[in-house]
Design a protein around this motif. Structure first.
Motif, mmCIF file in Angstrom:
data_model
loop_
_atom_site.group_PDB
_atom_site.id
_atom_site.type_symbol
_atom_site.label_atom_id
_atom_site.label_comp_id
_atom_site.label_asym_id
_atom_site.label_seq_id
_atom_site.Cartn_x
_atom_site.Cartn_y
_atom_site.Cartn_z
ATOM 1 N N LEU A 1 0.847 -1.187 0.000
ATOM 2 C CA LEU A 1 0.000 0.000 0.000
ATOM 3 C C LEU A 1 0.884 1.238 0.000
ATOM 4 O O LEU A 1 1.816 1.339 0.803
ATOM 5 C CB LEU A 1 -0.884 -0.013 1.251
ATOM 6 C CG LEU A 1 -2.093 0.905 1.280
ATOM 7 C CD1 LEU A 1 -3.090 0.527 0.190
ATOM 8 C CD2 LEU A 1 -2.764 0.831 2.640
ATOM 9 N N VAL A 2 0.612 2.153 -0.939
ATOM 10 C CA VAL A 2 1.363 3.408 -1.007
ATOM 11 C C VAL A 2 0.390 4.585 -0.908
ATOM 12 O O VAL A 2 -0.787 4.468 -1.259
ATOM 13 C CB VAL A 2 2.199 3.524 -2.305
ATOM 14 C CG1 VAL A 2 3.264 2.448 -2.360
ATOM 15 C CG2 VAL A 2 1.334 3.484 -3.544
ATOM 16 N N LYS A 3 0.910 5.712 -0.433
ATOM 17 C CA LYS A 3 0.089 6.911 -0.264
ATOM 18 C C LYS A 3 0.168 7.747 -1.533
ATOM 19 O O LYS A 3 1.064 8.565 -1.694
ATOM 20 C CB LYS A 3 0.572 7.713 0.941
ATOM 21 C CG LYS A 3 -0.327 8.868 1.285
ATOM 22 C CD LYS A 3 0.135 9.547 2.553
ATOM 23 C CE LYS A 3 -0.801 10.689 2.894
ATOM 24 N NZ LYS A 3 -0.402 11.330 4.146
ATOM 25 N N ALA A 4 -0.749 7.490 -2.434
ATOM 26 C CA ALA A 4 -0.881 8.210 -3.706
ATOM 27 C C ALA A 4 -1.781 7.361 -4.593
ATOM 28 O O ALA A 4 -1.946 6.161 -4.341
ATOM 29 C CB ALA A 4 0.459 8.401 -4.389
ATOM 30 N N HIS A 5 -2.345 7.960 -5.597
ATOM 31 C CA HIS A 5 -3.064 7.202 -6.614
ATOM 32 C C HIS A 5 -2.148 7.042 -7.812
ATOM 33 O O HIS A 5 -1.533 8.006 -8.270
ATOM 34 C CB HIS A 5 -4.352 7.914 -7.030
ATOM 35 C CG HIS A 5 -5.511 7.590 -6.158
ATOM 36 N ND1 HIS A 5 -6.705 8.253 -6.250
ATOM 37 C CD2 HIS A 5 -5.676 6.669 -5.180
ATOM 38 C CE1 HIS A 5 -7.547 7.756 -5.357
ATOM 39 N NE2 HIS A 5 -6.941 6.802 -4.698
ATOM 40 N N LEU A 6 -2.036 5.817 -8.298
ATOM 41 C CA LEU A 6 -1.233 5.502 -9.468
ATOM 42 C C LEU A 6 -2.157 5.116 -10.615
ATOM 43 O O LEU A 6 -3.200 4.498 -10.396
ATOM 44 C CB LEU A 6 -0.288 4.328 -9.187
ATOM 45 C CG LEU A 6 0.749 4.515 -8.095
ATOM 46 C CD1 LEU A 6 1.552 3.228 -7.930
ATOM 47 C CD2 LEU A 6 1.671 5.665 -8.417
ATOM 48 N N ASP A 7 -1.761 5.448 -11.807
ATOM 49 C CA ASP A 7 -2.491 5.011 -12.981
ATOM 50 C C ASP A 7 -2.314 3.504 -13.122
ATOM 51 O O ASP A 7 -1.191 3.002 -12.977
ATOM 52 C CB ASP A 7 -1.932 5.727 -14.218
ATOM 53 C CG ASP A 7 -2.748 5.439 -15.452
ATOM 54 O OD1 ASP A 7 -2.694 4.292 -15.945
ATOM 55 O OD2 ASP A 7 -3.432 6.355 -15.924
ATOM 56 N N PRO A 8 -3.393 2.753 -13.381
ATOM 57 C CA PRO A 8 -3.259 1.303 -13.554
ATOM 58 C C PRO A 8 -2.250 0.911 -14.632
ATOM 59 O O PRO A 8 -1.720 -0.196 -14.621
ATOM 60 C CB PRO A 8 -4.672 0.852 -13.924
ATOM 61 C CG PRO A 8 -5.560 1.889 -13.312
ATOM 62 C CD PRO A 8 -4.786 3.189 -13.428
ATOM 63 N N GLY A 9 -1.952 1.825 -15.557
ATOM 64 C CA GLY A 9 -0.949 1.564 -16.586
ATOM 65 C C GLY A 9 0.448 1.352 -16.028
ATOM 66 O O GLY A 9 1.333 0.835 -16.705
#
Length: 79
Positions: free
Chosen positions: A8-16
């Protein structure tokens, strides 16, 4: 042995970005975090993924082993 990890990381990542994390599943959580989850074959692969998270400047929140199971073709049966 097959091991499933949840990171789990604190940020939203693009699924790409999945390809940058060895094809692991990337799911954005409504609380602003991203769960990276999937099969990690060995410690070298895990450390590589953690290094990628570091290099991207992401805040690491959780690393946990979710499941470990023996593979049928390893030739050893230890209970």
């Amino acid at each position: 042995m097959t091991t499933i990890y949840r990171i789990l990381v604190k940020a939203h990542l693009d699924p790409g970005w999945s390809e940058h994390f060895h094809g692991l599943q990337i799911d954005n959580v409504p609380d602003g975090t991203t769960e990276i989850k999937g099969e990690i074959c060995d410690q070298a692969m895990l450390h590589g993924i953690l290094a990628q998270i570091r290099d991207l400047g992401l805040e690491l929140l959780v690393v946990e082993q979710v499941e470990a199971r023996r593979t049928a073709n390893n030739g050893h049966q230890h209970e």
